[in-house]
Design a protein around this motif. Sequence first.
Motif, PDB file in Angstrom:
ATOM      1  N   ILE A 101      -6.422  12.546   2.057  1.00 24.04           N
ATOM      2  CA  ILE A 101      -5.942  11.398   2.832  1.00 24.04           C
ATOM      3  C   ILE A 101      -6.251  10.083   2.098  1.00 24.04           C
ATOM      4  O   ILE A 101      -5.487   9.126   2.175  1.00 24.04           O
ATOM      5  N   VAL A 102      -7.369  10.061   1.341  1.00 24.32           N
ATOM      6  CA  VAL A 102      -7.702   8.857   0.569  1.00 24.32           C
ATOM      7  C   VAL A 102      -6.707   8.700  -0.592  1.00 24.32           C
ATOM      8  O   VAL A 102      -6.234   7.593  -0.875  1.00 24.32           O
ATOM      9  N   PHE A 103      -6.356   9.815  -1.253  1.00 22.01           N
ATOM     10  CA  PHE A 103      -5.293   9.756  -2.260  1.00 22.01           C
ATOM     11  C   PHE A 103      -4.009   9.216  -1.631  1.00 22.01           C
ATOM     12  O   PHE A 103      -3.291   8.416  -2.233  1.00 22.01           O
ATOM     13  N   LEU A 120       1.996  10.512   3.310  1.00 21.28           N
ATOM     14  CA  LEU A 120       1.952   9.056   3.202  1.00 21.28           C
ATOM     15  C   LEU A 120       2.725   8.511   1.997  1.00 21.28           C
ATOM     16  O   LEU A 120       2.943   7.310   1.904  1.00 21.28           O
ATOM     17  N   THR A 121       3.128   9.367   1.052  1.00 20.51           N
ATOM     18  CA  THR A 121       3.766   8.839  -0.162  1.00 20.51           C
ATOM     19  C   THR A 121       5.197   9.332  -0.358  1.00 20.51           C
ATOM     20  O   THR A 121       5.999   8.665  -0.997  1.00 20.51           O
ATOM     21  N   LEU A 122       5.509  10.513   0.164  1.00 18.89           N
ATOM     22  CA  LEU A 122       6.872  11.043   0.015  1.00 18.89           C
ATOM     23  C   LEU A 122       7.672  10.728   1.271  1.00 18.89           C
ATOM     24  O   LEU A 122       8.900  10.718   1.257  1.00 18.89           O
ATOM     25  N   GLY A 123       6.961  10.478   2.347  1.00 16.20           N
ATOM     26  CA  GLY A 123       7.641  10.227   3.610  1.00 16.20           C
ATOM     27  C   GLY A 123       7.977  11.530   4.300  1.00 16.20           C
ATOM     28  O   GLY A 123       7.484  12.591   3.924  1.00 16.20           O
ATOM     29  N   THR A 124       8.825  11.437   5.306  1.00 20.00           N
ATOM     30  CA  THR A 124       9.105  12.629   6.106  1.00 20.00           C
ATOM     31  C   THR A 124      10.589  12.772   6.403  1.00 20.00           C
ATOM     32  O   THR A 124      10.973  13.509   7.296  1.00 20.00           O
ATOM     33  N   MET A 147      -5.049  17.336   8.082  1.00 17.37           N
ATOM     34  CA  MET A 147      -3.960  17.841   8.902  1.00 17.37           C
ATOM     35  C   MET A 147      -4.383  18.996   9.801  1.00 17.37           C
ATOM     36  O   MET A 147      -3.963  19.074  10.957  1.00 17.37           O
ATOM     37  N   ALA A 148      -5.224  19.891   9.276  1.00 17.42           N
ATOM     38  CA  ALA A 148      -5.684  21.013  10.093  1.00 17.42           C
ATOM     39  C   ALA A 148      -6.437  20.484  11.309  1.00 17.42           C
ATOM     40  O   ALA A 148      -6.291  20.988  12.423  1.00 17.42           O
ATOM     41  N   VAL A 149      -7.234  19.433  11.073  1.00 14.25           N
ATOM     42  CA  VAL A 149      -8.046  18.882  12.152  1.00 14.25           C
ATOM     43  C   VAL A 149      -7.174  18.210  13.216  1.00 14.25           C
ATOM     44  O   VAL A 149      -7.384  18.390  14.416  1.00 14.25           O
ATOM     45  N   ILE A 150      -6.169  17.456  12.766  1.00 15.83           N
ATOM     46  CA  ILE A 150      -5.284  16.771  13.728  1.00 15.83           C
ATOM     47  C   ILE A 150      -4.681  17.773  14.710  1.00 15.83           C
ATOM     48  O   ILE A 150      -4.571  17.508  15.903  1.00 15.83           O
ATOM     49  N   ARG A 170     -11.599  12.656  17.538  1.00 15.37           N
ATOM     50  CA  ARG A 170     -10.709  12.204  16.481  1.00 15.37           C
ATOM     51  C   ARG A 170     -11.540  11.802  15.263  1.00 15.37           C
ATOM     52  O   ARG A 170     -12.051  10.690  15.210  1.00 15.37           O
ATOM     53  N   PRO A 171     -11.716  12.707  14.303  1.00 18.43           N
ATOM     54  CA  PRO A 171     -12.456  12.348  13.090  1.00 18.43           C
ATOM     55  C   PRO A 171     -11.724  11.264  12.286  1.00 18.43           C
ATOM     56  O   PRO A 171     -10.532  11.028  12.498  1.00 18.43           O
ATOM     57  N   MET A 172     -12.444  10.645  11.347  1.00 13.24           N
ATOM     58  CA  MET A 172     -11.899   9.521  10.573  1.00 13.24           C
ATOM     59  C   MET A 172     -10.576   9.860   9.887  1.00 13.24           C
ATOM     60  O   MET A 172      -9.632   9.075   9.896  1.00 13.24           O
ATOM     61  N   THR A 173     -10.532  11.059   9.261  1.00  8.29           N
ATOM     62  CA  THR A 173      -9.321  11.437   8.519  1.00  8.29           C
ATOM     63  C   THR A 173      -8.116  11.501   9.448  1.00  8.29           C
ATOM     64  O   THR A 173      -7.046  10.962   9.147  1.00  8.29           O
ATOM     65  N   ALA A 174      -8.306  12.142  10.613  1.00  7.64           N
ATOM     66  CA  ALA A 174      -7.217  12.264  11.578  1.00  7.64           C
ATOM     67  C   ALA A 174      -6.787  10.888  12.054  1.00  7.64           C
ATOM     68  O   ALA A 174      -5.596  10.607  12.199  1.00  7.64           O
ATOM     69  N   HIS A 175      -7.790  10.024  12.247  1.00  9.90           N
ATOM     70  CA  HIS A 175      -7.523   8.671  12.705  1.00  9.90           C
ATOM     71  C   HIS A 175      -6.597   7.934  11.723  1.00  9.90           C
ATOM     72  O   HIS A 175      -5.601   7.335  12.121  1.00  9.90           O
ATOM     73  N   ILE A 176      -6.923   8.024  10.435  1.00  8.21           N
ATOM     74  CA  ILE A 176      -6.099   7.344   9.425  1.00  8.21           C
ATOM     75  C   ILE A 176      -4.665   7.871   9.468  1.00  8.21           C
ATOM     76  O   ILE A 176      -3.701   7.113   9.549  1.00  8.21           O
ATOM     77  N   ALA A 177      -4.519   9.196   9.430  1.00  4.63           N
ATOM     78  CA  ALA A 177      -3.177   9.781   9.350  1.00  4.63           C
ATOM     79  C   ALA A 177      -2.366   9.490  10.611  1.00  4.63           C
ATOM     80  O   ALA A 177      -1.173   9.196  10.537  1.00  4.63           O
ATOM     81  N   LEU A 178      -3.015   9.557  11.774  1.00  2.39           N
ATOM     82  CA  LEU A 178      -2.282   9.351  13.028  1.00  2.39           C
ATOM     83  C   LEU A 178      -1.830   7.907  13.190  1.00  2.39           C
ATOM     84  O   LEU A 178      -0.695   7.632  13.557  1.00  2.39           O
ATOM     85  N   GLU A 179      -2.751   6.967  12.904  1.00  2.00           N
ATOM     86  CA  GLU A 179      -2.426   5.560  13.147  1.00  2.00           C
ATOM     87  C   GLU A 179      -1.496   5.004  12.066  1.00  2.00           C
ATOM     88  O   GLU A 179      -0.736   4.080  12.312  1.00  2.00           O
ATOM     89  N   MET A 180      -1.588   5.579  10.857  1.00  2.00           N
ATOM     90  CA  MET A 180      -0.806   5.047   9.749  1.00  2.00           C
ATOM     91  C   MET A 180       0.683   5.127  10.032  1.00  2.00           C
ATOM     92  O   MET A 180       1.458   4.341   9.528  1.00  2.00           O
ATOM     93  N   SER A 181       1.087   6.111  10.852  1.00  2.11           N
ATOM     94  CA  SER A 181       2.517   6.294  11.056  1.00  2.11           C
ATOM     95  C   SER A 181       3.116   5.174  11.919  1.00  2.11           C
ATOM     96  O   SER A 181       4.311   4.986  11.921  1.00  2.11           O
ATOM     97  N   TYR A 182       2.284   4.432  12.643  1.00  2.42           N
ATOM     98  CA  TYR A 182       2.889   3.360  13.448  1.00  2.42           C
ATOM     99  C   TYR A 182       2.186   2.008  13.325  1.00  2.42           C
ATOM    100  O   TYR A 182       2.616   1.022  13.936  1.00  2.42           O
TER     101      TYR A 182
END
Lengths: 276, 304
Positions: free
Chosen positions: A113-115, A210-214, B234-237, B255-267
């Motif tokens: 996720i950091v990448f 986050l980089t290729l999109g969906t 992703m597995a965690v989300i 909601r662990p940090m990684t899930a938080h980043i991925a979920l919120e980043m989309s909006y």
Amino acid sequence: MKKRHSMDNLVKGIIYLSSIVTVGVLLWILIYVVSNGIGEISWDFISQTQMGEGEEGILPYIVSTLYVILITIIIATPIGIFSAIYLVEYAKPGKVVRVIRFATESLAGIPSIVFGLYGLIFFVTFLNFGWSILSGSLTLSMMVLPTIVRTTEESLKAVPNTFREGSLGLGASKLRTIRKVILPSAIPGILTGVILSIGRIVGETAAIYLTLGTVKWMPKGLMDGGRTLAVHLYYLAKEGISFEKAYATATILILIVLVINFIANKLASRLNKAKQ
Amino acid sequence: MEATELNNEYESRPNMSKSKWTEIWEKIVEIIFFLSACMAIVSIAIITFFIFIKGVPAIAEIGLFDFIFKTDWYPEAEILGIGAMIVASIYATLGSIIIGVPIGLLTAVFIAELAPDWMIKIIKPAVELLAGIPSVVYGFFGLVIIVPIIDRTFGGGGNGLLAAIIILSFMILPTIINISVTALKAVPREYKEGSLAMGASHIQTIFKVMIPAAKSGIFAAIILGIGRAIGETMAVILVAGNSIQIPFSILDRVRPMTAHIALEMSYAAPGLHENSLFATGVILFIFIMILNIVLNFITSKVGE
């Protein structure tokens, strides 16, 4: 004496149990997913974009996945191999090598996720590549670099020194020795690294999301966005769109991983034979 | 060493017409090799730079203390505290270590010491496959199997901390097993033989002699396992429930940090909200770097 014996047997029992759990977890996942998914897979499912009423095929996602694999490997393999050649054939032990090693190890430990975050600001936004095959592949090539460096390094180290001495003694230059003598014997190891990297690319989700999109359509070029199989599975599962299709996609991912592991094992056993 | 000397001898031969060009070419290629080797350093440097340049100003604006200790998250009001996410990450990681390490270590003992050859031929590929299964497949499996089982057994929907812990402990098994096996196999034979000769049983030898002798390798395995668990996204989300709260029960949604980043980043809208996600990345990055430094310390100590 007897007490010790029964204690030993108890511990042994726990050890066996742990091993059964490990293998059991694998079998559980494989059998459950594949048995639910295999029936959903049809030729139309993997070869079509659209199949009949509202049902979609996964062809665009297969194409996106292949595209990302290809570009990532093209970028990462030469850099990884050159880097390993430097570390094994040229570098003298010291500070520089230690820093390179530490950087390579650290790169391997950075969460995907950091990448992804980095790829998003650097490739997608800062360099303005957008959500595209190019952004995704550049990000992933940084992720798989440590794998290629490490496996190439190991296979270079496995080439006997007599090969180097023989070639140099015959008057070949260092570079020629590397090209004609060392690299050819190291090829199975390098291929193992590439295969393992392909496995990682196929399974990657967070960074690629986050980089290729969906986007759902078929990518036509480097600058197009797309959706890999793994990201597609994430979508199906997260949104609860279609569990049948999710099982089928997961089964395809598992089959790809099985093939990749099989090839990697074959290469590794050839490498071991060559060593002996 | 010998090879280098031979090489120098060749390069210094003056009577070869092509030798000067060859020398220059060889030097150029060596520089290319060197630059490639530096790519890892460059990568780490620019990743760090870009994550920090987006994240650190956000932390400064929110305030470090508020950011990492406050548990309120209202992005519209720019109240952004990730305390709950940090706690969730730590709980999920610790839990997976508590389950995954004993199972992984004992499996490693089995592979390194007890298993007959034919069993090794089954269990080793199994471990490799476990390592190769994509994380999203683990997540999907958790969603369709583990979550319903927890729901049936304890109620409450099933998705939450416990489901995340179980899936993560599956996922770290290959890391723990592979590195522990290597560490156990590296223990000198004499240690084992000495202990057996003194009359200790095989099991006693394993636990009193071999595991203590392999402890730095096993410790490295645990560190890498922690790294994998804390970084999994992703597995965690798919199984953790993703509610922003400090869990009080193992069944609570987290909601662990990684899930938080991925979920919120989309909006997330550009601005402080988005930057705070990079700031979450900074915190995660710092966690991982500390683990790397510890790991580097352990492995360099082993080398001495």
